[in-house]
Enzyme design. Structure first.
Site, PDB file in Angstrom:
ATOM      1  N   ILE A  12       1.004  -1.298   0.060  1.00 52.06           N
ATOM      2  CA  ILE A  12       0.051   0.052  -0.007  1.00 52.06           C
ATOM      3  C   ILE A  12       0.950   1.235  -0.061  1.00 52.06           C
ATOM      4  CG2 ILE A  12      -1.787   1.290   1.203  1.00 52.06           C
ATOM      5  CD1 ILE A  12      -2.637  -1.328   2.682  1.00 52.06           C
ATOM      6  N   ASP A  51      14.384   1.227  10.864  1.00 50.56           N
ATOM      7  CA  ASP A  51      13.399   0.673  11.805  1.00 50.56           C
ATOM      8  C   ASP A  51      12.688   1.850  12.292  1.00 50.56           C
ATOM      9  OD1 ASP A  51      11.806  -0.438  13.828  1.00 50.56           O
ATOM     10  OD2 ASP A  51      13.227  -2.035  14.007  1.00 50.56           O
ATOM     11  N   TYR A 138      -2.245  -9.028  16.384  1.00 52.84           N
ATOM     12  CA  TYR A 138      -2.064  -7.777  15.370  1.00 52.84           C
ATOM     13  C   TYR A 138      -3.264  -7.012  15.662  1.00 52.84           C
ATOM     14  CZ  TYR A 138      -2.772  -5.979  10.808  1.00 52.84           C
ATOM     15  OH  TYR A 138      -2.757  -5.095   9.688  1.00 52.84           O
ATOM     16  N   LYS A 142      -3.238  -2.982  16.768  1.00 51.79           N
ATOM     17  CA  LYS A 142      -3.835  -1.881  15.713  1.00 51.79           C
ATOM     18  C   LYS A 142      -4.883  -1.152  16.832  1.00 51.79           C
ATOM     19  CE  LYS A 142      -2.108  -2.398  11.765  1.00 51.79           C
ATOM     20  NZ  LYS A 142      -1.358  -1.306  11.074  1.00 51.79           N
ATOM     21  N   ILE A 198      -8.049 -23.553   0.466  1.00 46.79           N
ATOM     22  CA  ILE A 198      -9.167 -22.970   1.158  1.00 46.79           C
ATOM     23  C   ILE A 198      -8.828 -23.430   2.630  1.00 46.79           C
ATOM     24  CG2 ILE A 198     -11.515 -22.499   1.414  1.00 46.79           C
ATOM     25  CD1 ILE A 198     -11.215 -21.712  -1.459  1.00 46.79           C
ATOM     26  N   PHE A 199      -8.787 -22.405   3.404  1.00 44.15           N
ATOM     27  CA  PHE A 199      -8.450 -22.914   4.915  1.00 44.15           C
ATOM     28  C   PHE A 199      -9.967 -22.875   5.610  1.00 44.15           C
ATOM     29  CE2 PHE A 199      -4.330 -20.903   3.772  1.00 44.15           C
ATOM     30  CZ  PHE A 199      -3.624 -22.275   4.030  1.00 44.15           C
TER      31      PHE A 199
HETATM   32  N1  LIG Z   1      -2.985  -5.312   3.071  1.00 46.66           N
HETATM   33  C1  LIG Z   1      -4.070  -5.331   3.709  1.00 46.66           C
HETATM   34  O1  LIG Z   1      -5.120  -5.982   3.537  1.00 46.66           O
HETATM   35  C2  LIG Z   1      -4.229  -4.303   5.185  1.00 46.66           C
HETATM   36  C3  LIG Z   1      -5.243  -4.570   6.041  1.00 46.66           C
HETATM   37  C4  LIG Z   1      -5.447  -3.848   6.977  1.00 46.66           C
HETATM   38  C5  LIG Z   1      -4.390  -3.076   7.307  1.00 46.66           C
HETATM   39  N2  LIG Z   1      -3.171  -3.074   6.831  1.00 46.66           N
HETATM   40  C6  LIG Z   1      -2.117  -2.462   7.168  1.00 46.66           C
HETATM   41  O2  LIG Z   1      -1.688  -1.237   6.123  1.00 46.66           O
HETATM   42  C7  LIG Z   1      -0.349  -1.053   6.326  1.00 46.66           C
HETATM   43  C8  LIG Z   1       0.571  -1.648   5.072  1.00 46.66           C
HETATM   44  O3  LIG Z   1       0.035  -2.949   4.791  1.00 46.66           O
HETATM   45  P1  LIG Z   1       0.455  -3.794   3.322  1.00 46.66           P
HETATM   46  O4  LIG Z   1      -0.307  -4.727   2.958  1.00 46.66           O
HETATM   47  O5  LIG Z   1       1.142  -2.474   2.674  1.00 46.66           O
HETATM   48  O6  LIG Z   1       1.958  -4.348   4.152  1.00 46.66           O
HETATM   49  P2  LIG Z   1       3.531  -4.423   3.445  1.00 46.66           P
HETATM   50  O7  LIG Z   1       4.095  -5.800   4.280  1.00 46.66           O
HETATM   51  O8  LIG Z   1       3.450  -4.760   2.183  1.00 46.66           O
HETATM   52  O9  LIG Z   1       4.008  -3.187   3.964  1.00 46.66           O
HETATM   53  C9  LIG Z   1       4.658  -3.024   5.276  1.00 46.66           C
HETATM   54  C10 LIG Z   1       5.931  -2.139   4.936  1.00 46.66           C
HETATM   55  O10 LIG Z   1       6.180  -1.833   6.070  1.00 46.66           O
HETATM   56  C11 LIG Z   1       7.920  -2.093   6.333  1.00 46.66           C
HETATM   57  N3  LIG Z   1       8.264  -2.433   7.587  1.00 46.66           N
HETATM   58  C12 LIG Z   1       7.796  -3.457   8.526  1.00 46.66           C
HETATM   59  N4  LIG Z   1       8.214  -3.293   9.817  1.00 46.66           N
HETATM   60  C13 LIG Z   1       9.209  -2.052   9.916  1.00 46.66           C
HETATM   61  C14 LIG Z   1       9.849  -1.451  10.590  1.00 46.66           C
HETATM   62  N5  LIG Z   1      10.026  -1.981  11.872  1.00 46.66           N
HETATM   63  N6  LIG Z   1      10.484  -0.289  10.246  1.00 46.66           N
HETATM   64  C15 LIG Z   1      10.443   0.165   8.970  1.00 46.66           C
HETATM   65  N7  LIG Z   1       9.444  -0.512   8.106  1.00 46.66           N
HETATM   66  C16 LIG Z   1       8.829  -1.501   8.491  1.00 46.66           C
HETATM   67  C17 LIG Z   1       7.757  -3.277   5.553  1.00 46.66           C
HETATM   68  O11 LIG Z   1       9.173  -3.844   4.963  1.00 46.66           O
HETATM   69  C18 LIG Z   1       7.001  -2.950   4.313  1.00 46.66           C
HETATM   70  O12 LIG Z   1       7.620  -2.492   3.262  1.00 46.66           O
HETATM   71  C19 LIG Z   1       0.119  -2.045   7.563  1.00 46.66           C
HETATM   72  O13 LIG Z   1       0.088  -0.977   8.719  1.00 46.66           O
HETATM   73  C20 LIG Z   1      -1.142  -2.933   7.720  1.00 46.66           C
HETATM   74  O14 LIG Z   1      -1.314  -3.313   9.416  1.00 46.66           O
HETATM   75  C21 LIG Z   1      -3.267  -3.735   5.491  1.00 46.66           C
END
Ligand SMILES: NC(=O)c1ccc[n+]([C@@H]2O[C@H](COP(=O)([O-])OP(=O)(O)OC[C@H]3O[C@@H](n4cnc5c(N)ncnc54)[C@H](O)[C@@H]3O)[C@@H](O)[C@H]2O)c1
Length: 324
Positions: A12, A51, A138, A142, A198-199
């Site tokens: 995202i 980080d 998780y 959140k 499928i889980f």
């Molecule tokens: N994809 C979904 O369906 C979904 C749904 C609900 C919430 N989210 C939330 O949206 C956000 C983005 O999700 P995504 O699907 O793009 O996930 P993603 O894993 O593709 O992206 C997360 C990014 O954060 C970076 N990251 C992880 N730990 C880190 C740290 N300690 N320091 C710096 N960078 C770090 C990773 O390298 C990665 O680039 C997250 O917060 C996730 O919890 C996603």
């Protein structure tokens, strides 16, 4: 404007960084590349590898920004359940670190929450005032992020917006990653003519939202932020079962879906469908991409959005030049 995007090398975050740059903004990405890829970052963005729990690095990255988009997280429900302390550090302490740095600079924060906060609440559609019953580490983290964002807004007066994303899908979601969503895994396996696992019974209900619509919500949240703390669903309100999803994908690909069944996964929510009305009311626009249209776009545009070699090369150059 200049914005920090944490997690900007992920699924995202990289779409958001691209959009911000296309709107003429300057983007600084902070990412530790734990699940993201440097090549996902647009070459115009400054990339800081680090980080999000490192206070000094986050402070430096927020030094001259006008706002923070905080997306970095350990986004795997299974990993959070099995490594609760390590992932709590990333998901909660990381968020606190960004909130504190933003408060110091007096700039707004738009951050990723999740529909997981509704957990065991099956009274769909889930609105922002619905009961929150997290079922996983998780989800609990959140929810804690939302509480801390509220406290930060209260104590320091900065606007914070928590977006509760439902199941996000779209190009660049890595099917090889254990963090990935069901759509990228199914699409990849269908393309390889492999069976789909499928889980449970496949009757789990989800609200799938296209990544372009999620980016719209992120950008609008920063642009139309109010004072104080605000949370909002990012969803379509459209219910799809996992079995239904498999059939739609198979139909688009033009190949029958071969299904294999595995045991249900711990912490898996049975029904998750959101109410998009708050988003539509506040920003004048709810996610508009229908599932079939979004899936068709996803299946047909991989070549366009996967990291091109030229982009990866430029990335290496800007990595060397960027603050690390
Ligand atoms: N994809 C979904 O369906 C979904 C749904 C609900 C919430 N989210 C939330 O949206 C956000 C983005 O999700 P995504 O699907 O793009 O996930 P993603 O894993 O593709 O992206 C997360 C990014 O954060 C970076 N990251 C992880 N730990 C880190 C740290 N300690 N320091 C710096 N960078 C770090 C990773 O390298 C990665 O680039 C997250 O917060 C996730 O919890 C996603």
């Amino acid at each position: 404007m200049r914005y920090l995007v944490t997690g900007g090398c992920g699924f995202i975050g990289s779409h958001l960084a691209e959009r911000l740059i296309s709107l003429g903004h300057h983007v600084c990405i902070l990412d530790d590349l734990s699940s993201g890829h440097a090549a996902n970052a647009p070459c115009e963005a400054e990339l800081v590898i680090g980080d999000v729990t490192e206070e000094a690095k986050v402070r430096a990255a927020t030094d001259d920004v006008d706002g923070c988009f905080h997306l970095a997280a350990a986004a795997s429900v299974a990993r959070c359940n099995s490594e609760a302390i390590a992932t709590n550090r990333v998901n909660l302490v990381g968020t606190l670190t960004v909130l504190a740095a933003a408060a110091r600079r007096n700039v707004p924060v738009v951050y990723a929450s999740s529909a997981a906060v509704y957990g065991a609440n099956a009274a769909v559609p889930l609105g922002e005032t619905s009961e929150l019953r997290p079922l996983s580490v998780y989800a609990a983290d959140k929810l804690a992020c939302e509480l801390h964002a509220g406290v930060t807004s209260h104590l320091h007066g900065i606007p914070t917006v928590g977006l509760r994303f439902f199941n996000v899908y779209g190009p660049r979601q890595d099917p090889a990653s254990p963090y990935s969503g069901v759509i990228s895994i199914f699409a990849d396996r269908l393309a390889k003519r492999q069976e789909l696992t499928i889980f449970g019974d496949g009757g789990q209900v989800r609200d799938f939202v296209f990544v372009g619509d999620v980016v719209d919500a992120l950008v609008a949240s920063m642009a139309h932020r109010r004072s104080g703390a605000f949370v909002c669903n990012v969803c379509t309100g459209e219910a799809t079962t996992i079995l239904g999803l498999a059939n739609i994908l198979a139909d688009i690909v033009g190949a029958p879906a071969r299904l294999a069944y595995g045991p249900p996964r711990a912490g898996d929510v049975r029904v998750s469908v959101g109410d998009p009305r708050r988003l539509a009311k506040v920003y004048g626009r709810a996610p508009a991409t229908g599932l079939r249209a979004g899936l068709t776009a996803l299946l047909h545009e991989d070549a366009e959005t996967s990291p091109a070699p030229a982009r990866a090369q430029r990335m290496t150059a800007s990595l060397t030049a960027g603050r690390t």
